[in-house]
Design a protein around this motif. Structure first.
Motif, mmCIF file in Angstrom:
data_model
loop_
_atom_site.group_PDB
_atom_site.id
_atom_site.type_symbol
_atom_site.label_atom_id
_atom_site.label_comp_id
_atom_site.label_asym_id
_atom_site.label_seq_id
_atom_site.Cartn_x
_atom_site.Cartn_y
_atom_site.Cartn_z
ATOM 1 N N THR A 209 0.968 -1.274 -0.104
ATOM 2 C CA THR A 209 -0.072 0.016 0.044
ATOM 3 C C THR A 209 0.878 1.345 -0.006
ATOM 4 O O THR A 209 1.780 1.352 0.706
ATOM 5 N N THR A 249 -2.385 -3.986 -0.592
ATOM 6 C CA THR A 249 -3.638 -3.795 -1.056
ATOM 7 C C THR A 249 -3.561 -4.765 -2.396
ATOM 8 O O THR A 249 -2.740 -4.532 -3.192
ATOM 9 N N THR A 259 -7.751 -3.465 2.108
ATOM 10 C CA THR A 259 -6.370 -3.242 2.782
ATOM 11 C C THR A 259 -5.975 -4.375 3.862
ATOM 12 O O THR A 259 -6.806 -4.498 4.728
#
Length: 802
Positions: A209, A249, A259
């Motif tokens: 992420t 992610t 997430t």
């Protein structure tokens, strides 16, 4: 009840025990979603309940229906069993059982598709085609049968199309740097109701992420995985940079993302060894490939790059063949926490080998098991080719096996084996057809099925040779390829185009062949020819002797003719019991009526012969080549085309042969565009070619465009001598800039005379102008010669020196 049980036949007791055990296994099936508790009826069926069954009293699901995608069949098949009042299976129950969605479960309005009513067999009704098209959760099924207590299944769901992604296995809270995240991260596609979208099978991409963990860190391993039944498992993800609070992610086209929970990447102290590359099964004495590798790991299984201790490996006690030893460098210093053993090998064949690794202060490790196979040294035909008819596959199929030095099959051999006809055996020119190169499986290459071998040419004393890289070749036992029965016809001499009413020459020949394409001389049946339907001119007939008895397997038709002109004729050959044949196409030409350019003149350089040669063909009224035409054909430049006054050079009149006149020497010397040629012949309609251009060609020759004139001894020859470069058509070539040299032509003028002045000049605009030439020796009959590399020289006119 005890007395009754004792009377039950032994096979019935066995069947009941087996069925009860199957039911227990079925009840223990699990899904990735929350498990469904067994119903009271299924839980009550125990292996001890083996007794003579009473009358069927109730139904019971032998296993809960599994989750499924909307519209897909529920698999494995749903099964319902008939039980008596005590819960014993009633094996003789053969009534109809009807399945339905339990009222108030699943999605409102959903329907159960497939065969919902099934007749029990051996007391069990099996529903193989059930499906539900409406997505929903907490579905249950009810099973009913006349006179029996119904049963209700455990709950299951029907998955709709995927709408969102969710982590069903999160990354661990901590993991070692560069170590695969374990357990494997799993992402599941969910439908709008939160059920696993079992039908989702698209690619899911995993990434760190943005903004989490350490800047610049990358996610290594396989980051793109194709989902199976809605889930994608990422087994090799790893992060090589230490950091905290990394999150992952996932992404998939058209789905809402998710997430993960955070993961920290850390490294602890080395506590144990682990085989990160296990020894692979190999042959005796061969170095393990890839090289065996061990890693020093922390307690969590993370690589500890700082470990640089010595690691020692050996064959585990009691593993493999007694007395075997591990050769190569067995103690290695770790580099970056990894010890790589690149030279290990075992010389003694055996199975169940493992390696043990040790290092001071660390827990030891044991490798996975491996096998040391015998070394293949030679090939052998384990199934020999047998004598067979031409074109037929060898039966049984040919098989070649790899053997070790002791003559035992080497089951681990997977090399490529190639078979071929042994040079000098069988019939000359014979070809071994089929798949002749095959990878061995389990030590043997079996040439069967689509890979079957066959030989088309009849012959005796054939043998096959089998080869494989590094192994001794094998030669098969001798075998013969014999002639098969007559199977088909073949035109061995096709009909040639000819004129209407003329005999087809050379004669048409039809041969009788076996399945392998070999001539069958013993066939003496009648072969009949006819014009193939739908070919040639409608209504045309084949004249002459059209049915002949084969002689030596061949029928030669020497009197055939067709009186009706036409194109695309074919002949069809037939004989009782044989596959027929169709000839190649041929034309029956009528009398010539017109001419046509079959090879038109192409644009060429001036003075260069047309290439390819111009060709004019006489055609009959149907546009077929008039094979009987042998008149003279004349070609000429069409009046009004090209350059006025241009002449067609070469041989413009040619006598046609079989309707074709070919003009090999035609050329045009005058530059121009839009030329055409016209072809004429007595009594035939003329033809005009397509337009062509005559362009300036490359310099081909020299020419004196200003000849030397008579002058006084030692006086400059005036006007200045000029030499011009010309193309093959005699046209000046302004682009020529080569050097031109002039000299007194041998055997002209006075012996010993010399040409003074500048005798070599570079042409300008294709012309070399010599303004300073002179000769000091008086005499008559002088000539000059002009030369330059690659061009035809030129000789001047005669002049005198006074």
């Amino acid at each position: 009840m005890r007395a009754v049980t004792a009377a039950v036949p032994h096979r019935l007791l066995q069947a009941g025990a087996l069925l009860a055990a199957t039911m227990l296994v079925s009840c223990d099936r699990r899904e990735t979603t929350a498990p469904t508790a067994p119903t009271a009826s299924t839980a009550s069926i125990q292996p001890a309940a083996v007794a003579t069954a009473g009358v069927a009293a109730k139904l019971s699901f032998t296993g809960n229906p599994r989750n499924a995608a909307a519209g897909s069949a529920i698999a494995p098949a749903v099964q319902v069993m008939a039980l008596d009042g005590l819960g014993n299976p009633v094996l003789d129950f053969a009534g109809d059982v009807t399945m339905a969605i339990a009222t108030g479960t699943g999605a409102s309005g959903a329907t159960l598709a497939g065969s919902a009513t099934v007749t029990a067999v051996g007391g069990v009704a099996t529903f193989t085609t059930l499906s539900i098209a409406t997505p929903g959760s907490s579905y249950r099924l009810t099973a009913a049968a006349t006179g029996l207590t119904p049963a209700t299944s455990g709950s299951f769901f029907i998955a709709g199309p995927a709408t969102t992604l969710a982590f069903t296995v999160q990354p661990p809270t901590t993991s070692g740097v560069g170590i695969a995240l374990a357990p494997a991260v799993r992402v599941t596609a969910l439908d709008a109701l939160g059920n696993r979208a079992l039908g989702f099978a698209s690619a899911v991409t995993m990434a760190i992420t943005p903004g989490t963990g350490t800047a610049g860190a990358t996610l290594a391993g396989t980051t793109v995985v194709t989902a199976a039944t809605g889930s994608a498992s990422f087994y090799t993800l790893r992060i090589g940079t230490i950091g905290t609070a990394y999150t992952l992610t996932p992404a998939a086209t058209g789905l809402t993302s998710a997430t993960s929970s955070p993961v920290d990447i850390i490294v602890g102290p080395a506590t144990k060894l682990a085989f990160t590359v296990n020894p692979r099964s190999t042959t005796a004495g061969r170095v393990f490939t890839p090289a065996v590798q061990l890693s020093a790991q922390d307690a969590a299984g993370n690589l500890v790059p700082g470990f640089t201790g010595s690691v020692t490996v050996g064959i585990s006690a009691g593993a493999g063949t007694p007395g075997a030893t591990l050769a190569g460098t067995t103690t290695v210093t770790a580099v970056g926490g990894i010890a790589t053993f690149a030279t290990l090998s075992v010389a003694t064949p055996g199975t169940g080998y493992t390696l043990a690794a040790q290092a001071p202060g660390l827990a030891s490790a044991t490798s996975g098991s491996f096998t040391i196979s015998e070394v293949p040294t030679a090939l052998v035909f384990s199934v020999q080719p047998g004598s067979t008819v031409a074109g037929a596959a060898f039966n049984p199929p040919v098989q070649v096996t790899a053997l070790d030095a002791g003559g035992k099959p080497v089951l681990g051999f997977t090399g490529t084996v190639t078979v071929a006809i042994t040079a000098g055996s069988g019939a000359s020119g014979a070809v071994l057809a089929g798949t002749t190169t095959l990878a061995a499986i389990g030590g043997a290459a079996t040439f069967s099925g689509a890979a079957s071998l066959h030989i088309n040419r009849v012959g005796t004393g054939y043998t096959l040779t089998a080869t494989a890289t590094g192994l001794s070749a094998a030669t098969s036992a001798p075998f013969d390829i014999t002639l098969g029965p007559a199977a088909k016809l073949s035109f061995t001499l096709n009909p040639r185009s000819t004129t209407a009413g003329s005999t087809l020459t050379p004669g048409v020949q039809v041969s009788v062949l076996d399945g392998g394409g070999n001539l069958v001389p013993s066939f003496a049946g009648t072969i009949t020819l006819a014009i193939a339907p739908g070919t040639g001119t409608s209504g045309a007939a084949l004249a002459g002797t059209t049915a002949l008895a084969a002689l030596g397997g061949v029928a030669a038709f020497t009197t055939l003719s067709v009186a009706t002109p036409g194109g695309n004729y074919r002949l069809a050959a037939t004989a009782d019991g044989l596959r027929g044949a169709t000839s190649g196409t041929f034309t029956i030409a009528g009398p010539a009526t017109t001419l046509a350019f079959s090879v038109a003149p192409s644009s060429m350089s001036a003075g260069v012969e047309f290439s390819p040669a111009v060709r004019v063909t006489a055609l009959d009224a149907l546009g077929n080549r008039a094979l009987g035409f042998s008149g003279s054909v004349t070609v000429a430049i069409t009046p009004g085309t090209g350059t006025s006054g241009a002449a067609l050079e070469g041989t413009p009149a040619v006598v046609a042969s079989s309707g074709v006149a070919t003009f090999y020497t035609l050329r045009v010397g005058a530059l121009g565009t839009g030329y055409t040629l016209t072809a004429t012949a007595t009594g035939l309609a003329p033809a005009t070619s397509t337009p062509f251009d005559i362009t300036l060609g490359p310099a081909a020759k020299l020419s004196f465009t200003v000849n030397p004139t008579s002058t006084a001894a030692a006086g400059t020859i005036t006007p200045a001598v000029q030499v011009t470069a010309l193309d093959a058509g005699g046209n000046p070539v302004p682009s020529f800039t080569g050097t031109v040299t002039v000299a007194i032509s041998p055997v002209t003028g006075i012996s010993g005379a010399t040409l003074a002045g500048t005798t070599a000049l570079a042409a300008v605009g294709g012309v070399a102008t010599f303004g300073t030439l002179s000769i000091a020796t008086p005499g008559a009959g002088y000539r000059l010669v002009a030369t330059t590399p690659g061009l035809t020289p030129a000789t001047s006119g005669i002049f005198d020196i006074n």
